[in-house]
Design a protein around this motif. Structure first.
Motif, PDB file in Angstrom:
ATOM      1  N   GLY A   8     -10.917  -7.908  -5.448  1.00 61.17           N
ATOM      2  CA  GLY A   8      -9.820  -7.517  -6.324  1.00 61.17           C
ATOM      3  C   GLY A   8      -8.590  -7.198  -5.496  1.00 61.17           C
ATOM      4  N   VAL A   9      -7.538  -6.825  -6.192  1.00 62.61           N
ATOM      5  CA  VAL A   9      -6.251  -6.595  -5.536  1.00 62.61           C
ATOM      6  C   VAL A   9      -5.608  -5.319  -6.068  1.00 62.61           C
ATOM      7  CG1 VAL A   9      -3.942  -7.512  -5.091  1.00 62.61           C
ATOM      8  CG2 VAL A   9      -5.879  -9.081  -5.297  1.00 62.61           C
ATOM      9  N   ILE A  10      -5.152  -4.476  -5.148  1.00 68.45           N
ATOM     10  CA  ILE A  10      -4.303  -3.331  -5.493  1.00 68.45           C
ATOM     11  C   ILE A  10      -2.941  -3.578  -4.860  1.00 68.45           C
ATOM     12  CG2 ILE A  10      -3.900  -0.851  -5.253  1.00 68.45           C
ATOM     13  CD1 ILE A  10      -6.927  -0.484  -5.015  1.00 68.45           C
ATOM     14  N   ILE A  11      -1.898  -3.443  -5.671  1.00 65.71           N
ATOM     15  CA  ILE A  11      -0.529  -3.526  -5.166  1.00 65.71           C
ATOM     16  C   ILE A  11       0.168  -2.211  -5.495  1.00 65.71           C
ATOM     17  CG2 ILE A  11       1.695  -4.703  -5.299  1.00 65.71           C
ATOM     18  CD1 ILE A  11       0.144  -7.220  -6.204  1.00 65.71           C
ATOM     19  N   ASN A  12       0.628  -1.528  -4.476  1.00 65.89           N
ATOM     20  CA  ASN A  12       1.369  -0.280  -4.654  1.00 65.89           C
ATOM     21  C   ASN A  12       2.854  -0.550  -4.448  1.00 65.89           C
ATOM     22  OD1 ASN A  12      -1.072   1.219  -4.925  1.00 65.89           O
ATOM     23  ND2 ASN A  12      -1.278   1.281  -2.696  1.00 65.89           N
ATOM     24  N   ILE A  13       3.683  -0.013  -5.322  1.00 60.69           N
ATOM     25  CA  ILE A  13       5.120  -0.153  -5.138  1.00 60.69           C
ATOM     26  C   ILE A  13       5.624   1.067  -4.380  1.00 60.69           C
ATOM     27  CG2 ILE A  13       7.364  -0.502  -6.220  1.00 60.69           C
ATOM     28  CD1 ILE A  13       5.349  -2.826  -6.575  1.00 60.69           C
ATOM     29  N   ALA A  14       6.004   0.838  -3.133  1.00 63.30           N
ATOM     30  CA  ALA A  14       6.511   1.915  -2.274  1.00 63.30           C
ATOM     31  C   ALA A  14       8.039   1.823  -2.237  1.00 63.30           C
ATOM     32  CB  ALA A  14       5.886   1.829  -0.887  1.00 63.30           C
ATOM     33  N   SER A  15       8.628   1.831  -1.063  1.00 62.80           N
ATOM     34  CA  SER A  15      10.092   1.797  -0.938  1.00 62.80           C
ATOM     35  C   SER A  15      10.463   1.584   0.522  1.00 62.80           C
ATOM     36  CB  SER A  15      10.690   3.125  -1.425  1.00 62.80           C
ATOM     37  OG  SER A  15      12.055   3.242  -1.053  1.00 62.80           O
ATOM     38  N   VAL A  16      11.650   1.019   0.761  1.00 64.34           N
ATOM     39  CA  VAL A  16      12.141   0.941   2.136  1.00 64.34           C
ATOM     40  C   VAL A  16      12.287   2.337   2.726  1.00 64.34           C
ATOM     41  CG1 VAL A  16      13.327  -1.256   1.855  1.00 64.34           C
ATOM     42  CG2 VAL A  16      14.548   0.861   1.346  1.00 64.34           C
ATOM     43  N   GLY A  17      12.444   3.343   1.852  1.00 68.84           N
ATOM     44  CA  GLY A  17      12.560   4.722   2.320  1.00 68.84           C
ATOM     45  C   GLY A  17      11.291   5.258   2.942  1.00 68.84           C
ATOM     46  N   SER A  68       7.216  10.885  -0.352  1.00 70.26           N
ATOM     47  CA  SER A  68       6.169  10.473  -1.294  1.00 70.26           C
ATOM     48  C   SER A  68       5.844   8.991  -1.119  1.00 70.26           C
ATOM     49  CB  SER A  68       6.597  10.768  -2.738  1.00 70.26           C
ATOM     50  OG  SER A  68       7.588   9.867  -3.205  1.00 70.26           O
ATOM     51  N   LYS A  69       6.858   8.176  -0.882  1.00 70.65           N
ATOM     52  CA  LYS A  69       6.624   6.748  -0.667  1.00 70.65           C
ATOM     53  C   LYS A  69       6.004   6.501   0.709  1.00 70.65           C
ATOM     54  CE  LYS A  69       8.059   5.235  -4.627  1.00 70.65           C
ATOM     55  NZ  LYS A  69       7.109   4.607  -5.587  1.00 70.65           N
ATOM     56  N   GLY A  70       6.297   7.372   1.668  1.00 70.72           N
ATOM     57  CA  GLY A  70       5.623   7.293   2.954  1.00 70.72           C
ATOM     58  C   GLY A  70       4.128   7.534   2.816  1.00 70.72           C
ATOM     59  N   ALA A  71       3.760   8.439   1.913  1.00 69.91           N
ATOM     60  CA  ALA A  71       2.339   8.691   1.654  1.00 69.91           C
ATOM     61  C   ALA A  71       1.678   7.451   1.057  1.00 69.91           C
ATOM     62  CB  ALA A  71       2.188   9.882   0.705  1.00 69.91           C
ATOM     63  N   VAL A  72       2.381   6.777   0.161  1.00 68.92           N
ATOM     64  CA  VAL A  72       1.858   5.545  -0.434  1.00 68.92           C
ATOM     65  C   VAL A  72       1.699   4.473   0.642  1.00 68.92           C
ATOM     66  CG1 VAL A  72       2.356   3.671  -2.053  1.00 68.92           C
ATOM     67  CG2 VAL A  72       2.799   6.049  -2.717  1.00 68.92           C
ATOM     68  N   TRP A  73       2.691   4.346   1.511  1.00 70.96           N
ATOM     69  CA  TRP A  73       2.667   3.390   2.617  1.00 70.96           C
ATOM     70  C   TRP A  73       1.434   3.619   3.489  1.00 70.96           C
ATOM     71  CZ3 TRP A  73       2.725   3.222   7.916  1.00 70.96           C
ATOM     72  CH2 TRP A  73       3.304   2.123   8.543  1.00 70.96           C
ATOM     73  N   ARG A  99      -8.352  -6.261  -1.592  1.00 72.98           N
ATOM     74  CA  ARG A  99      -7.126  -6.279  -0.787  1.00 72.98           C
ATOM     75  C   ARG A  99      -6.152  -5.232  -1.332  1.00 72.98           C
ATOM     76  NH1 ARG A  99      -3.943 -10.120  -1.169  1.00 72.98           N
ATOM     77  NH2 ARG A  99      -4.679 -11.285  -2.977  1.00 72.98           N
ATOM     78  N   VAL A 100      -5.517  -4.498  -0.426  1.00 80.24           N
ATOM     79  CA  VAL A 100      -4.560  -3.455  -0.813  1.00 80.24           C
ATOM     80  C   VAL A 100      -3.281  -3.651  -0.015  1.00 80.24           C
ATOM     81  CG1 VAL A 100      -4.190  -0.993  -1.190  1.00 80.24           C
ATOM     82  CG2 VAL A 100      -6.530  -1.893  -1.114  1.00 80.24           C
ATOM     83  N   ASN A 101      -2.190  -3.891  -0.711  1.00 81.07           N
ATOM     84  CA  ASN A 101      -0.888  -4.068  -0.070  1.00 81.07           C
ATOM     85  C   ASN A 101       0.166  -3.284  -0.847  1.00 81.07           C
ATOM     86  OD1 ASN A 101      -1.486  -6.180   2.041  1.00 81.07           O
ATOM     87  ND2 ASN A 101      -2.156  -7.287   0.209  1.00 81.07           N
ATOM     88  N   SER A 102       1.275  -3.042  -0.207  1.00 82.29           N
ATOM     89  CA  SER A 102       2.382  -2.413  -0.926  1.00 82.29           C
ATOM     90  C   SER A 102       3.639  -3.255  -0.765  1.00 82.29           C
ATOM     91  CB  SER A 102       2.629  -0.977  -0.449  1.00 82.29           C
ATOM     92  OG  SER A 102       3.303  -0.962   0.791  1.00 82.29           O
ATOM     93  N   ILE A 103       4.507  -3.134  -1.739  1.00 81.55           N
ATOM     94  CA  ILE A 103       5.816  -3.760  -1.719  1.00 81.55           C
ATOM     95  C   ILE A 103       6.841  -2.652  -1.520  1.00 81.55           C
ATOM     96  CG2 ILE A 103       7.468  -5.189  -2.981  1.00 81.55           C
ATOM     97  CD1 ILE A 103       4.832  -6.613  -2.336  1.00 81.55           C
TER      98      ILE A 103
END
Length: 251
Positions: free
Chosen positions: A134-143, A157-162, A178-182
């Motif tokens: 399966g696939v997990i996609i987390n929306i993080a941030s350039v921040g 908070s987005k650093g924690a997601v990263w 698979r786990v990725n973030s955008i």
């Protein structure tokens, strides 16, 4: 055949912005999507764009009971969930850090971090049981990696997601999950002023993008297209990646 034909996804925060764009882009590739949002009006509007493949479900990502109800509904309706997109997010308005209230701090971490934690905990067991990955996609941030003044705790908070994205990818890779973030740059989704602390004018956009090599802010389809790729078999050997969709801003 679409690139996500026969797949089923849950997309949170799907009543507007990235979530709406991701949902409709997935549906365009043949994916059935449970459109999840606390905003009933927005969520239903997204679902109406493709009623054959998009279904709305009202939920609060910060509540474990809502995640259980969401997974129960998805399993009853579709029998499986191949893809989880943790998109729901929030922030306070850009301002000096000492002016951020405890309530603003707590809400930011509850939605942006706890929401991902609860979502993964709710989704992963059925993916393991099915033995089909399966696939997990987390929306993080350039921040997450290039924080700037004014949004310190949002960026944290987005650093924690990263960071969690990499840890989850390592832990659940043996299950072919698979786990990725955008990590997007700010886009024209109505939150330019919120994130930058400046009025959304052509002049202020120019001030903001002076260090973006491609010379513009982001667009929703920049993010939704990246998500389609990451969710598809084209990315079948990509995991633990935090993909910056930022026109070169983080170089």
């Amino acid at each position: 055949m679409g690139r996500l034909e026969g797949k089923v996804a849950i997309v949170t925060g799907a009543g507007s912005g990235f979530g709406a764009g991701i949902s409709t882009a997935f549906a365009a590739e043949g994916c059935r999507v449970l459109v999840c949002d606390i905003n009933e009006v927005g969520g239903k509007a997204t679902a109406k764009t493709n009623p054959l493949l998009l279904s709305f479900h009202k939920m609060d990502v910060t509540k474990a009971v809502d995640w259980k109800a969401t997974m129960d509904m998805a399993m009853q309706q579709f029998g499986k969930v191949d893809i989880l997109v943790n998109n729901a997010g929030t922030s306070y308005r850009n301002k000096q850090t000492v002016e951020v209230t405890e309530e603003e701090f707590q809400k930011t971490f509850d939605v942006n971090v706890k929401g991902v934690y609860l979502g993964c905990n709710a989704w992963i067991p059925q993916a393991i049981d099915r033995k089909e990955g399966g696939v997990i996609i987390n929306i993080a941030s350039v921040g997450a990696t290039r924080p700037r003044p004014g949004l310190v705790w949002y960026n944290a908070s987005k650093g924690a997601v990263w960071n969690a994205t990499k840890g989850l990818a390592s832990e659940y890779g043996p299950h072919q999950i698979r786990v990725n973030s955008i990590c997007p740059l700010v886009t024209g989704t109505g939150l330019f002023s919120h994130f930058t602390g400046m009025e959304d004018t052509p002049e202020n956009r120019q001030k903001f993008i002076f260090n973006v090599p491609m010379g513009r802010i982001g667009e929703v389809d920049d993010v939704s297209s990246a998500c389609v790729f990451m969710a598809s078999s084209e990315a079948k050997f990509i995991t633990g990646v935090n993909l910056e969709v930022d026109g070169g801003r983080c170089i």
